[in-house]
Each structure stands twice: as structure tokens, then as C-alpha cells.
Write an enzyme that holds these catalytic residues in place. Structure first.
Site, PDB file in Angstrom:
ATOM      1  N   MET A  65      -1.613  49.890  -4.633  1.00  0.00           N
ATOM      2  CA  MET A  65      -2.498  50.730  -5.085  1.00  0.00           C
ATOM      3  C   MET A  65      -3.711  50.041  -5.469  1.00  0.00           C
ATOM      4  O   MET A  65      -4.613  50.618  -6.231  1.00  0.00           O
ATOM      5  CB  MET A  65      -1.778  51.356  -6.465  1.00  0.00           C
ATOM      6  CG  MET A  65      -0.436  52.030  -5.986  1.00  0.00           C
ATOM      7  SD  MET A  65       0.019  53.193  -7.228  1.00  0.00           S
ATOM      8  CE  MET A  65       0.308  52.148  -8.662  1.00  0.00           C
ATOM      9  N   GLY A  66      -4.195  49.102  -4.865  1.00  0.00           N
ATOM     10  CA  GLY A  66      -5.327  48.422  -4.941  1.00  0.00           C
ATOM     11  C   GLY A  66      -5.639  47.609  -6.306  1.00  0.00           C
ATOM     12  O   GLY A  66      -4.530  47.455  -6.843  1.00  0.00           O
ATOM     13  N   LEU A  87      -6.473  44.756  -6.594  1.00  0.00           N
ATOM     14  CA  LEU A  87      -5.579  43.602  -6.036  1.00  0.00           C
ATOM     15  C   LEU A  87      -5.828  42.354  -6.791  1.00  0.00           C
ATOM     16  O   LEU A  87      -6.827  41.940  -7.388  1.00  0.00           O
ATOM     17  CB  LEU A  87      -6.075  43.152  -4.724  1.00  0.00           C
ATOM     18  CG  LEU A  87      -6.106  44.438  -3.723  1.00  0.00           C
ATOM     19  CD1 LEU A  87      -6.445  43.915  -1.934  1.00  0.00           C
ATOM     20  CD2 LEU A  87      -4.631  45.156  -3.514  1.00  0.00           C
ATOM     21  N   GLY A 110      -0.941  38.312  -6.359  1.00  0.00           N
ATOM     22  CA  GLY A 110       0.326  38.701  -6.098  1.00  0.00           C
ATOM     23  C   GLY A 110       0.328  39.337  -4.867  1.00  0.00           C
ATOM     24  O   GLY A 110       1.182  39.227  -4.062  1.00  0.00           O
ATOM     25  N   HIS A 111      -0.604  40.420  -4.891  1.00  0.00           N
ATOM     26  CA  HIS A 111      -0.771  41.392  -3.624  1.00  0.00           C
ATOM     27  C   HIS A 111      -1.435  40.475  -2.634  1.00  0.00           C
ATOM     28  O   HIS A 111      -1.046  40.589  -1.205  1.00  0.00           O
ATOM     29  CB  HIS A 111      -1.750  42.316  -3.861  1.00  0.00           C
ATOM     30  CG  HIS A 111      -1.735  43.304  -4.826  1.00  0.00           C
ATOM     31  ND1 HIS A 111      -2.474  43.461  -6.070  1.00  0.00           N
ATOM     32  CD2 HIS A 111      -0.852  44.323  -4.899  1.00  0.00           C
ATOM     33  CE1 HIS A 111      -1.990  44.605  -6.711  1.00  0.00           C
ATOM     34  NE2 HIS A 111      -0.887  45.105  -6.150  1.00  0.00           N
ATOM     35  N   GLN A 121       3.546  59.224  -7.940  1.00  0.00           N
ATOM     36  CA  GLN A 121       4.452  58.294  -8.725  1.00  0.00           C
ATOM     37  C   GLN A 121       3.914  58.357 -10.194  1.00  0.00           C
ATOM     38  O   GLN A 121       4.794  57.372 -10.956  1.00  0.00           O
ATOM     39  CB  GLN A 121       4.596  57.136  -7.913  1.00  0.00           C
ATOM     40  CG  GLN A 121       3.297  56.219  -8.204  1.00  0.00           C
ATOM     41  CD  GLN A 121       3.401  55.107  -7.213  1.00  0.00           C
ATOM     42  OE1 GLN A 121       3.246  54.922  -6.019  1.00  0.00           O
ATOM     43  NE2 GLN A 121       3.376  53.815  -7.631  1.00  0.00           N
ATOM     44  N   ASP A 173       8.312  44.147  -8.849  1.00  0.00           N
ATOM     45  CA  ASP A 173       8.873  45.383  -9.149  1.00  0.00           C
ATOM     46  C   ASP A 173      10.351  45.775  -8.339  1.00  0.00           C
ATOM     47  O   ASP A 173      10.430  46.241  -7.328  1.00  0.00           O
ATOM     48  CB  ASP A 173       7.947  46.495  -8.399  1.00  0.00           C
ATOM     49  CG  ASP A 173       6.635  46.639  -9.057  1.00  0.00           C
ATOM     50  OD1 ASP A 173       6.493  47.244 -10.030  1.00  0.00           O
ATOM     51  OD2 ASP A 173       5.633  46.341  -8.401  1.00  0.00           O
ATOM     52  N   SER A 212      -0.211  41.583 -12.621  1.00  0.00           N
ATOM     53  CA  SER A 212       0.121  43.044 -12.682  1.00  0.00           C
ATOM     54  C   SER A 212      -1.350  43.570 -12.692  1.00  0.00           C
ATOM     55  O   SER A 212      -2.234  43.163 -13.443  1.00  0.00           O
ATOM     56  CB  SER A 212       0.811  43.186 -13.795  1.00  0.00           C
ATOM     57  OG  SER A 212       0.579  44.940 -14.029  1.00  0.00           O
ATOM     58  N   ARG A 245      -1.702  46.198 -14.248  1.00  0.00           N
ATOM     59  CA  ARG A 245      -2.131  46.641 -15.605  1.00  0.00           C
ATOM     60  C   ARG A 245      -2.161  45.679 -16.792  1.00  0.00           C
ATOM     61  O   ARG A 245      -2.680  45.908 -17.928  1.00  0.00           O
ATOM     62  CB  ARG A 245      -0.678  47.589 -15.785  1.00  0.00           C
ATOM     63  CG  ARG A 245      -0.784  48.560 -15.056  1.00  0.00           C
ATOM     64  CD  ARG A 245       0.409  49.621 -15.743  1.00  0.00           C
ATOM     65  NE  ARG A 245       0.563  50.720 -14.984  1.00  0.00           N
ATOM     66  CZ  ARG A 245       1.080  51.189 -13.870  1.00  0.00           C
ATOM     67  NH1 ARG A 245       2.011  50.656 -13.290  1.00  0.00           N
ATOM     68  NH2 ARG A 245       1.041  52.541 -13.444  1.00  0.00           N
TER      69      ARG A 245
HETATM   70  O1  PAF Z   1       4.174  48.901  -5.873  1.00  0.00           O
HETATM   71  C1  PAF Z   1       3.068  49.622  -5.961  1.00  0.00           C
HETATM   72  O2  PAF Z   1       1.947  49.376  -5.886  1.00  0.00           O
HETATM   73  C2  PAF Z   1       3.308  51.176  -5.515  1.00  0.00           C
HETATM   74  O3  PAF Z   1       4.504  51.579  -5.997  1.00  0.00           O
HETATM   75  C3  PAF Z   1       3.522  51.435  -3.964  1.00  0.00           C
HETATM   76  C4  PAF Z   1       4.711  50.646  -3.536  1.00  0.00           C
HETATM   77  C5  PAF Z   1       2.264  50.804  -3.106  1.00  0.00           C
HETATM   78  C6  PAF Z   1       3.567  52.734  -3.510  1.00  0.00           C
HETATM   79  O4  PAF Z   1       2.420  53.563  -4.192  1.00  0.00           O
END
Ligand code: PAF
Length: 287
Positions: free
Chosen positions: A35-36, A38, A41-42, A66, A155, A190, A192
Site C-alpha cells: 500500500m506504499g 515503503l 520491510g517492503h 480493507q 502480517d 510498519s 503505521r
Molecule cells: O499488507 C498490505 O500492505 C496489504 O494488506 C496488501 C497485501 C498490499 C493488500 O492491500
């Protein structure tokens, strides 16, 4: 490290046909759904996708489905240019950046519900969350036709839900779960974390400390999950701003709660620090 700008594609149909062409040429495609906003971790997922495939794709889409109405959809950080700079440093091939109306055009009415594993833990606190995740993730799998998709272990339940969806629906894709990346002091990365004030950032360390305590107790021979959970509860409740949503010790494959710790377990936490809800987990193997 390679430095190449990712090609940014907004239109799902365009990405679908570009990647179909590459697949015809025998190229293997690795997808990292995000979800950007970044962080490393990403990026660790993007590095794995790049190393293990011919073509790497990172999707950046803050998925409205979501988030519940009371959640942080509106304030979720959107910093696309910075994200693209980071992906350029890794040499990711494609950034897929659809709009909400590209993903959910007027009349969109599908919903993917994965029973069982999506209904406990996070699912009890965020009842519509995993439907939104499963729906968008399945769309991303179908749009990209990826061979492998990479998710972060942070997650943990999300990975379990995605694996179950893939198994139940025979989606032809491999799911790879990559290790949690932590700050030096143990805080799991995270998007967040940026909501935390300086004081809250200190309080947030309790998640990692509690997981460490669970590991210590299990390694020292405690086999009664309730005793471990009670100690973690005591530790977390002593921290200012910290409110527990759940502390669970579960079977890592099914996420079913365990009373007796016999084999590998996953310790899962969801704790609100002020207004920020954080999750973390650790797999522990009894000695
Ligand atoms: O983990 C996330 O960032 C989101 O839940 C995902 C997997 C990109 C789905 O929107």
C-alpha cells in the site's frame, strides 16, 4: 545495486497485457503487493522478488476495501514519488499504481471471503478487513499472472489467509513469506509507526519485549500457554498508552489457539499504543 526507474503503469489492462507478453517469452514474474509508504520491510520483499524472478512488479494501492469506516484510510501515508525513488534503487521493473476506480469500477460487486482463518484474531477486531485484502490480492494475482508473490511475516495472519485462498481456489502462484524487519531496538517496521509520537514510540517497544519474554518462557520450559499469555498481559498493561486487543499463542499453520505448547508456535500480539494499532509476532520453537 542496480539503478533503474521502474516503469509506472496505472491501467490494470495494460499491465495485464504487458506481463502476459513477457510470460509468453518464458519470463518469471515476482509480485510484491503493497500500500506504499515503503520501508525496508517492503524493500526486502522487492529485493527477493528481483533476485528470484526475471521481472519484478511492486503494486502500490491503498486499498479502500480493507479499511473499516473508523480506520485510517484517509490519513494513510501516500508518498508515491519517494516510494518510486526507493524502488529505483532496487531496480524494480514495474510499479503498478492503479486508482480506486481502476480497481473498483462502478458496479464492482465481487467479494472474496476466506472462511476460518480470516475470522479469528484480526478478523474479530476488523471483521471486513480480510475480505478486502483477499479481494484485492486475488485481483493483483490475476492482473499480473505472477509466478510468485512476496509478503512480510509481520502480517502473519494475512499470509495465512492468502495461502488458504490460493489453496482453496487453485490459484497458480507460489506464496513466499519473508522475515520481519526490525529497527535496531526491536520495533517491527510498519508504515503505521510514523503515527507514533516520541513517547509512544518508546511504549511501542513493549511488543518486541513481550515477544522476547514469551520466547524466554517457552525456551525455559513453560508449556502452559495461559501462563505465558498472563505474563505478557501483565507486562503490556504496565506500559502507559498500551491497550491490548489480543495476545495469542497458536499453531503457525492453522492459527488455532494452543493450550499446551508441544511444537512450534506463533505468538501473536495486537496492541493499541495511543491511537495507533500495532501488530507483531514471533515463531517460537520449544527446546
Ligand atoms: O499488507 C498490505 O500492505 C496489504 O494488506 C496488501 C497485501 C498490499 C493488500 O492491500
Amino acid at each position: 545495486m542496480a539503478e533503474r526507474k521502474p516503469e509506472v503503469i496505472h491501467d490494470p489492462k495494460e499491465l495485464q497485457s504487458r506481463l502476459a507478453e513477457l510470460r509468453k517469452q518464458g519470463k518469471k514474474i515476482g509480485l510484491v503487493p503493497t500500500m506504499g509508504a515503503l520501508h525496508y520491510g517492503h524493500l526486502s520483499l522487492a529485493i527477493a522478488a528481483k533476485e528470484e524472478n526475471d521481472i519484478s512488479v511492486v503494486s502500490i494501492f491503498v486499498n479502500p476495501k480493507q479499511f473499516a469506516p473508523n480506520e485510517d484510510f484517509d490519513k494513510y501515508p501516500r508518498i508515491l514519488e519517494k516510494d518510486l525513488d526507493l524502488l529505483e534503487q532496487i531496480g524494480v521493473d514495474f510499479a503498478f499504481v492503479p486508482s480506486s476506480s481502476d480497481m473498483y469500477p462502478v458496479g464492482f460487486d465481487a467479494n472474496v471471503h476466506v472462511g476460518g482463518v480470516s475470522e479469528i484474531l484480526e478478523g474479530s477486531f476488523r471483521p471486513t478487513h480480510f475480505d478486502g485484502v483477499a479481494t484485492v490480492v486475488l485481483k493483483l494475482f490475476l492482473i499480473t499472472g505472477a509466478d510468485t508473490a512476496y509478503f512480510g511475516q509481520k502480517d502473519f495472519q494475512q499470509v495465512a489467509v492468502v495461502r488458504k485462498m490460493v489453496r482453496d481456489l487453485n490459484v497458480p502462484i507460489d506464496i513466499v513469506s519473508c522475515p520481519i524487519i526490525r529497527e535496531k531496538d526491536g520495533l517491527a517496521l510498519s508504515s503505521r509507526n510514523r503515527y507514533l509520537s516520541e513517547e509512544e514510540r518508546k511504549s511501542a517497544l513493549i511488543l518486541y519485549e513481550a515477544l522476547g519474554q514469551a520466547e524466554f518462557m517457552i525456551h525455559s520450559g513453560t508449556r502452559n500457554a495461559a501462563a505465558v499469555k498472563a505474563e505478557l498481559r501483565r507486562m503490556i498493561e504496565a506500559v502507559p498508552d498500551a491497550e491490548i486487543d489480543y495476545i495469542e499463542i497458536a499453531d503457525p499453520a492453522s492459527l488455532i489457539e494452543m493450550e499446551n505448547i508441544a511444537g512450534n508456535v506463533v505468538v501473536l500480539l495486537a496492541v493499541r499504543i495511543g491511537k495507533t494499532r500495532l501488530i507483531d509476532n514471533m515463531i517460537v520453537q520449544p527446546k
